[in-house]
Scaffold this motif. Structure first.
Motif, short mmCIF file in Angstrom:
data_model
loop_
_atom_site.label_atom_id
_atom_site.label_comp_id
_atom_site.label_asym_id
_atom_site.label_seq_id
_atom_site.Cartn_x
_atom_site.Cartn_y
_atom_site.Cartn_z
N PRO A 138 31.93 39.80 42.14
CA PRO A 138 32.08 39.30 43.32
C PRO A 138 31.18 39.80 44.36
CG PRO A 138 34.26 40.28 42.53
CD PRO A 138 33.24 40.27 41.48
N GLN A 143 36.89 30.19 50.79
CA GLN A 143 36.66 31.20 49.71
C GLN A 143 35.02 31.62 49.87
OE1 GLN A 143 38.80 32.37 48.30
NE2 GLN A 143 38.14 33.01 46.12
N ARG A 170 35.25 34.19 52.66
CA ARG A 170 35.86 35.60 52.19
C ARG A 170 34.71 36.22 51.48
NH1 ARG A 170 40.30 32.06 50.44
NH2 ARG A 170 41.97 32.05 52.09
N TYR A 171 34.31 35.68 50.37
CA TYR A 171 33.01 36.19 49.52
C TYR A 171 31.99 36.61 50.51
CZ TYR A 171 34.71 35.07 44.93
OH TYR A 171 35.40 35.01 43.96
N LEU A 220 32.47 40.11 52.27
CA LEU A 220 32.35 41.35 51.34
C LEU A 220 30.74 42.14 51.66
CD1 LEU A 220 33.64 40.28 47.88
CD2 LEU A 220 35.01 41.26 49.86
N VAL A 267 35.72 46.20 44.39
CA VAL A 267 35.96 44.78 43.88
C VAL A 267 35.40 44.57 42.73
CG1 VAL A 267 36.07 42.62 45.00
CG2 VAL A 267 36.12 44.71 46.52
N LEU A 291 40.33 40.94 46.08
CA LEU A 291 39.58 40.27 47.27
C LEU A 291 40.12 40.27 48.41
CD1 LEU A 291 36.86 38.64 47.73
CD2 LEU A 291 38.31 36.64 47.24
N ARG A 292 41.39 39.83 48.62
CA ARG A 292 41.96 39.55 50.00
C ARG A 292 42.03 40.76 50.69
NH1 ARG A 292 44.88 35.05 51.05
NH2 ARG A 292 43.94 33.12 49.90
N VAL A 347 38.40 41.78 51.90
CA VAL A 347 38.00 40.90 52.94
C VAL A 347 38.56 41.38 54.66
CG1 VAL A 347 38.33 38.76 54.27
CG2 VAL A 347 37.69 38.85 51.66
#
Length: 318
Positions: free
Chosen positions: A129, A180, A183-184, A187, A198, A213-214, A217
């Motif tokens: 990730p 998505q 979201r990445y 990070l 993560v 992940l969620r 974030v």
């Protein structure tokens, strides 16, 4: 009809089967062998070169057969070269004590180099990730800069793509939704210790805290000081927050009310369907286990010991 020269025929065939961009790239590329010491790493390279079993196997293959696929480098103004694609092959060549590395040398702008570097590394089997986070951010920023160019040699990205945004294009290229991608990239706002958690959710290393992940974030919106305070609580509680707990922390942070006491209170809330945990201070049981024993093995051993103890107690009662 007059006789055409061989060069003219090749030019004609070349124009049929290749694009002008491919022909231009071919003209500014050539292959040679370079000492690894003359090749610097790509700045802020988001993909980790890990000394894992895969690297050991690659180094052994390189030792036996050499580097079969050339790395891609670009020449720098000071006469040195910068790696664009092939960091793992370069490291494997160094481990195998090879004097040189086969390289394709190509003239690339900064943004062209970023895009090629990201695209080539996204072909790896396992991508963490954190690697996606920084790679997507770097490529998206490069695409946006390219889209802003309006000189005679460059058409803005939005015009080339029928009005699609850089994020839409990136999502289509890597097979991720725009959400998505967002979201990445969020990070990249995490402190390293939380970002490692993560990555641990993919690596699955025993004894290390893992975070999905969620919730990660949501925590990326916390300040660095708040994240550091959270890290201390997480290590003390030996757990990571659920998505709901992370959302609550973000809300308190936005209100200016998040402090270590609030963080601890939230972390000690029982999660939905969570079984009550019983904890034993590690220093009380360390003497019974070898250093580095995984937490799961320690837990299994303690449970087996208690089962044997219960059997002995029942036998004594008879």
């Amino acid at each position: 009809m007059g006789k055409r020269s061989a060069a003219g025929l090749l030019t004609s065939v070349d124009s049929i089967f290749t694009t002008q961009e491919e022909r231009d790239n071919a003209q500014r590329s050539y292959v040679t062998d370079l000492p690894a010491a003359e090749i610097s790493d790509f700045p802020n390279h988001p993909f980790k070169v890990r000394m894992d079993q895969s690297m050991v196997e690659l180094a052994e293959s390189v030792k036996q057969h050499g580097v079969l696929v050339p790395s891609l480098v670009r020449p720098m103004p000071d006469g040195s070269y910068q790696m664009v694609s092939g960091h793992r092959r370069k490291r494997a060549a160094e481990l195998a004590d090879l004097p040189t590395v086969p390289c394709i040398i190509r003239e690339l702008t900064d943004d062209e180099a970023i895009i090629v570097m990201v695209d080539s590394n996204l072909q790896r089997e396992q991508i963490l990730p954190s690697e996606k986070a920084f790679a997507y951010k770097m490529k998206l920023e490069a695409m946006k800069r390219q889209g802003q160019r309006t000189d005679l040699t460059s058409v803005p990205v939005a015009q080339k793509s029928g009005g699609k945004t850089s994020r839409q294009l990136l999502g289509e290229q890597v097979g991720e939704s725009q959400d998505q991608i967002r979201r990445y990239i969020r990070l990249t706002n995490l402190i390293p210790e939380l970002l490692d958690m993560v990555d641990n959710s993919v690596l699955k290393e025993a004894g290390k805290l893992q975070m999905a992940l969620r919730p990660a974030v949501e925590l990326s919106y916390l300040s660095e000081a708040e994240q550091t305070a959270l890290l201390e609580v997480m290590e003390g509680e030996i757990r990571t927050p659920s998505h709901a707990q992370a959302i609550k922390m973000r809300s308190f942070s936005e209100q200016g009310k998040l402090n270590p006491d609030v963080i601890l209170s939230i972390m000690q809330e029982e999660k939905p369907n969570q079984v009550e945990q019983f904890k034993i201070p590690r220093e009380r049981i360390d003497k019974f286990f070898k250093p580095g024993t995984p937490a799961q093995k320690i837990e299994d051993t303690i449970v087996k010991a208690l089962e044997l103890y219960r059997k002995r107690e029942r036998a004594m009662e008879r």
